[in-house]
Design a protein around this motif. Structure first.
Motif, short mmCIF file in Angstrom:
data_model
loop_
_atom_site.label_atom_id
_atom_site.label_comp_id
_atom_site.label_asym_id
_atom_site.label_seq_id
_atom_site.Cartn_x
_atom_site.Cartn_y
_atom_site.Cartn_z
N ILE A 82 0.84 -1.20 0.00
CA ILE A 82 0.00 0.00 0.00
C ILE A 82 0.87 1.25 0.00
CG2 ILE A 82 -1.69 1.30 1.33
CD1 ILE A 82 -2.81 -1.36 2.32
N MET A 83 1.91 1.26 0.85
CA MET A 83 2.80 2.41 0.92
C MET A 83 3.56 2.59 -0.40
SD MET A 83 4.33 1.92 4.75
CE MET A 83 5.51 3.23 4.50
N ALA A 84 3.99 1.48 -1.00
CA ALA A 84 4.70 1.57 -2.28
C ALA A 84 3.81 2.16 -3.36
CB ALA A 84 5.21 0.19 -2.70
N SER A 85 2.53 1.77 -3.35
CA SER A 85 1.59 2.32 -4.32
C SER A 85 1.42 3.82 -4.13
CB SER A 85 0.24 1.61 -4.18
OG SER A 85 -0.72 2.17 -5.05
N PHE A 139 3.51 3.47 12.41
CA PHE A 139 3.12 3.19 11.03
C PHE A 139 1.86 3.96 10.66
CE2 PHE A 139 0.78 0.80 7.87
CZ PHE A 139 1.74 0.61 6.89
N GLY A 140 0.91 4.06 11.58
CA GLY A 140 -0.32 4.79 11.30
C GLY A 140 -0.06 6.26 11.07
N MET A 145 0.59 10.83 7.21
CA MET A 145 1.41 11.86 6.60
C MET A 145 1.51 11.68 5.09
SD MET A 145 4.50 12.28 9.38
CE MET A 145 5.32 13.50 8.38
N LEU A 146 1.65 10.43 4.64
CA LEU A 146 1.68 10.15 3.20
C LEU A 146 0.37 10.57 2.54
CD1 LEU A 146 3.41 6.67 2.76
CD2 LEU A 146 4.27 8.89 2.06
N HIS A 147 -0.73 10.27 3.19
CA HIS A 147 -2.04 10.62 2.63
C HIS A 147 -2.19 12.14 2.53
CE1 HIS A 147 -6.42 11.33 2.71
NE2 HIS A 147 -6.46 10.25 1.94
#
Length: 307
Positions: A82-85, A139-140, A145-147
């Protein structure tokens, strides 16, 4: 509680008297032994799991550990995917933003090297006293932050895209406005407005400007457009008209030669005719008009270079 033991050989009996405290002690010892055995097996399975050769023992001791480990690995791998995407999507957005930034810099005349779009901007500063007390990101928190960053990139890309469209529209408008001088000269022999007509000697309104030039001097399109007239006119002689859109038309009259045909698409600065003295003319010159909705406009308001 009394327990009697009888021996077949000696025919003697023995009696064991168990009190309540003895029974509790026995159960306690048994429980402790079971716990020691369980802990020993757990330690043995964790430390020597890869060295166990017996299939049955390996299935009993190792499989539960492997299953739990496999579940953890699967969960981590799913999260990493998911993070890689998300990171891949953000990289695509950054590439788009870099391209937009370079195009905007080019459109606005800013040197793109001043912004270094493809290089990471420098950052630094003194270590804060709070650094020692900061906690590591979970991780959450990292996913949040990525979102948020992805949403910010989407918003910035939309705004830069709108700005790029506006700048490109302005650049296109520049080429469809009759702003370039139709002949290479710094002055005109007759201006826009009322004047004394050279043929009648009476006061008359001149709907354009006259540029005095030698016969054969190139006449260029003041802006890009479509030729809507290219023929001989009884008063204007050899005449060319170009439609630039939005009901804006430029007119080139008294030419000695026409170089374009009806319906032809011409670009700003393209040669469309040559200066002459055809039609109602007293000598070689270019009569130039700009009309909006068929009403004459002062060309001096449009041309970049006028006297």
């Amino acid at each position: 509680m009394n327990i009697i033991f009888i021996s077949n050989n000696t025919e003697r009996t023995r009696k064991l008297n168990l009190t309540r405290s003895s029974i509790v002690l026995l159960f306690g010892i048994f429980f402790v032994m079971v716990m020691i055995v369980a802990l020993g097996l757990n330690f043995f399975s964790l430390r020597y799991a890869d060295k166990i050769d017996a299939p049955l023992l390996r299935a009993v001791l190792v499989n539960p550990q492997e299953e739990r480990h496999q579940k953890i690995q699967t969960h981590l791998q799913d999260n990493l995917n998911i993070m890689a995407s998300k990171l891949g999507h953000m990289q695509a957005q950054l590439i788009r933003l870099d391209a937009l930034g370079e195009r905007l810099a080019e459109s606005s005349g800013i040197k793109s090297r001043d912004f270094l779009f493809k290089e990471t901007p420098g950052q630094g500063g003194a270590r804060s006293e709070r650094d020692l007390s900061t906690e590591e990101l979970t991780f959450g928190e990292f996913d949040d932050m990525l979102h948020d960053l992805s949403s910010m990139l989407d918003e910035r890309a939309d705004k830069l895209g709108a700005l790029d469209s506006l700048l490109r529209y302005g650049r296109i408008t520049k080429f469809v406005l009759p702003s370039e001088m139709p002949v290479e000269t710094d002055w005109y022999s007759s201006g826009y407005g009322y004047r004394i007509d050279p043929f009648t000697g009476k006061r008359a309104f001149h709907e354009g400007v006259d540029f005095a030039a030698e016969t054969g001097t190139p006449i260029k399109a003041a802006a890009s457009g479509v030729v809507i007239y290219s023929d001989r006119h009884p008063e204007y002689g050899n005449m060319v008209e170009i439609d630039h859109g939005d009901d804006l038309v430029s007119r080139y009259a008294h030419a000695s030669k026409r170089m374009v045909k009806l319906g032809e698409v011409v670009l700003q600065g393209q040669k469309i005719a040559e200066v002459g003295s055809t039609g109602r003319s007293t000598g070689p010159h270019l009569h130039f008009e700009i009309r909006h909705k068929n009403k004459p406009q002062n060309p001096a308001k449009f041309l970049n270079k006028s006297s």
